[in-house]
Design an enzyme around this catalytic site. Structure first.
Site, PDB file in Angstrom:
ATOM      1  N   GLU A  96      54.906 -37.343 -44.415  1.00 42.57           N
ATOM      2  CA  GLU A  96      55.974 -36.160 -44.034  1.00 42.57           C
ATOM      3  C   GLU A  96      55.232 -35.717 -42.502  1.00 42.57           C
ATOM      4  OE1 GLU A  96      55.959 -32.739 -46.128  1.00 42.57           O
ATOM      5  OE2 GLU A  96      56.229 -34.107 -47.930  1.00 42.57           O
TER       6      GLU A  96
ATOM      7  N   GLU B 210      56.921 -39.365 -52.633  1.00 40.14           N
ATOM      8  CA  GLU B 210      56.794 -38.060 -53.205  1.00 40.14           C
ATOM      9  C   GLU B 210      57.860 -37.151 -54.149  1.00 40.14           C
ATOM     10  OE1 GLU B 210      53.813 -36.273 -51.037  1.00 40.14           O
ATOM     11  OE2 GLU B 210      55.187 -34.122 -51.690  1.00 40.14           O
TER      12      GLU B 210
END
Length: 486
Positions: free
Chosen positions: A170, A290
């Site tokens: 991220e 994810e």
């Protein structure tokens, strides 16, 4: 998405959205060695539960991957003030010094012996490892320091481990999480460097997956901007474009949010948005690398109960329909969105995942359903390991209403006098959607051995299927006239 004392690894089934997850707990403080909190008996049980979903992919990554430092040796306590100078892994102390510049953030060491255990577990459970390198090991000019990564790569090659790789987690949120910024252009250069390192050190055929940005949201356009700019600089050097997806905030989500059609529609909108903005790169497979129902560790009693199962199954169906080839579940063990509980007992989503894998094949079929917003339905060719009938089709559906739903199997391919249907209906006892025990065709499911006895209700010569209130259904329809499944 992770607690502040746990590194979470997840695994996904390595074909169209058949999902599992696996978690490895590692304790950390500044410089503390990592260890797995699993004894031999638990390890056997954990391996059995993972194997039920194999072939699969284990992801060792997440937020704490940016705090991980590799050391070949099991070394004593290391701190920002002390690191042995006689280590075989020359990059270890170098990496410690770099992370210690961020004094408010801890780090932990992963030893060669623990890396061996992870890879040996993957081999035993028929899992393919996906590992995320620490991208916050930076040089003074903000270039990625690759020394510790090269140590892992060389060690893995010497051991003959088969691994696919990521770099960072991220990155569009680094400013918020770590008070650090790495631009998409800079990260793309780091990926190019990593691709060359992999090619030169025996991992030319390994996948390189990234950039693992967060889900697209209208009020946070930087996610899409990061993805697009990253791909524009690195598309010839990566194998998968990957992003993360959650529907709800675990701190505020309620049961009805998990069963609201508006919540289900969020993923469809996000996939369409991501596809529209990255349409120049459709030759690169897309993964949800994810994902779960609610972020922030999961919602207790919801995302780890039957309350979260419809969202999970719908995600598998919608992802397959949109050619997302792998979905990585957060998580298998740990947090309130796990597939098994702290006692290694399967939770509802584990059973749904196992049944999905057992009966659903890779080829997605078009299906027209005259459903309300409260029913969602998908169709695939049946899994060939389930039946040798090359005309068999698997239909699966979700009923979000407190009312029975009934469907006519219409159309020439599903019409006939000798249709044979294997029916699997999943529901909760007394329609208690917060239950962690679920029913299969009216009988409670308990894990007793790796040889799972999941028996269908058999329907002969029928052309209707029906669903009780608040239920999930799988139907393997045999003796059809469909030819595309051959």
């Amino acid at each position: 998405m992770l607690s502040n004392k746990r590194l979470v690894a997840v695994c996904a089934i390595a074909f169209c959205c058949n999902i599992a997850g696996l978690v490895l707990f590692m304790k950390y403080n500044s410089g503390e060695k990592c260890y797995a909190t699993i004894d031999e008996q638990q390890k056997t049980r954990l391996r059995e539960l993972a194997m039920a979903l194999a072939p699969a992919r284990l992801r060792l990554g997440g937020t704490m991957s940016e705090r991980l430092i590799f050391s070949r040796e099991d070394i004593p306590q290391v701190s920002c003030d002390h690191c042995p100078s006689n280590l075989t892994s020359k990059s270890t102390c170098h990496a410690v010094k770099k992370l210690c510049r961020h004094k408010f953030l801890p780090f932990f060491l992963m030893s060669g012996s623990k890396w061996n255990e992870i890879n040996e577990f993957c081999k035993a459970a028929h899992l393919k490892l996906l590992f995320s390198f620490n991208v916050l090991l930076r040089e003074h000019r903000n270039e990625w320091s690759d020394q510790n990564a090269i140590d892992i790569i060389n060690y893995s090659k010497q051991k003959g481990y088969l691994v696919d790789w990521q770099l960072g987690n991220e990155p569009n949120s680094f400013q918020h999480v770590f008070n650090i910024t790495i631009s998409p252009h800079r990260l793309a250069k780091d990926f190019v460097k990593l691709r060359h390192i992999l090619n030169e050190n025996g991992y030319r055929n390994s996948l390189l997956v990234g950039p693992d940005t967060t889900r697209p949201q209208a009020h946070r356009p930087e996610c899409l901007e990061y993805m697009v700019q990253f791909l524009g600089n690195v598309s010839h050097h990566i194998d998968v474009r990957a992003w993360h997806q959650y529907y709800l905030n675990s701190r505020t989500a309620k049961l009805e949010d998990f069963w609201n059609p508006d919540t289900f529609d969020l993923l469809k909108e996000q996939i369409e948005t991501m596809n529209r903005h990255t349409k120049s790169y459709t030759h690169i497979p897309m993964w949800l690398s994810e994902t779960s129902s609610s972020y922030g560790g999961g919602a207790p009693g919801l995302s780890n109960s039957y309350g979260g199962s419809p969202l999970w199954l719908d995600k598998l169906g919608l992802s397959a329909k949109n050619n997302i080839t792998t979905v990585i579940r957060q998580s298998f063990y740990g947090g309130n969105y796990s597939l098994i509980d702290k006692d290694l007992e399967p939770l509802p989503d584990w059973w749904v995942s196992v049944l999905y894998k057992r009966v659903v094949g890779n080829k997605v079929l078009h299906i027209d359903c005259k459903c309300s917003r409260f029913q969602r339905m998908y169709a695939h060719c049946a899994n060939r390991k389930y039946t040798n009938d090359t005309t068999a089709v698997t239909v699966y559906a979700i009923n979000l209403e407190m009312a029975k739903a009934r469907f006519l199997l219409n159309g020439s391919a599903l019409h006939g006098d000798n249709l044979s249907i294997d029916e699997y209906i999943i529901s909760a006892p007394s329609n208690n959607r917060k239950s962690k025990t679920i029913l299969l065709n009216g009988w409670p499911l308990y894990y007793e051995s790796p040889k799972l006895d999941l028996q269908p209700h058999q329907i002969k010569y029928g052309n209707h299927i029906s669903m009780p209130p608040y239920s999930i259904g799988f139907w393997v329809i045999k003796n059809t006239s469909i030819k595309v499944c051959k």
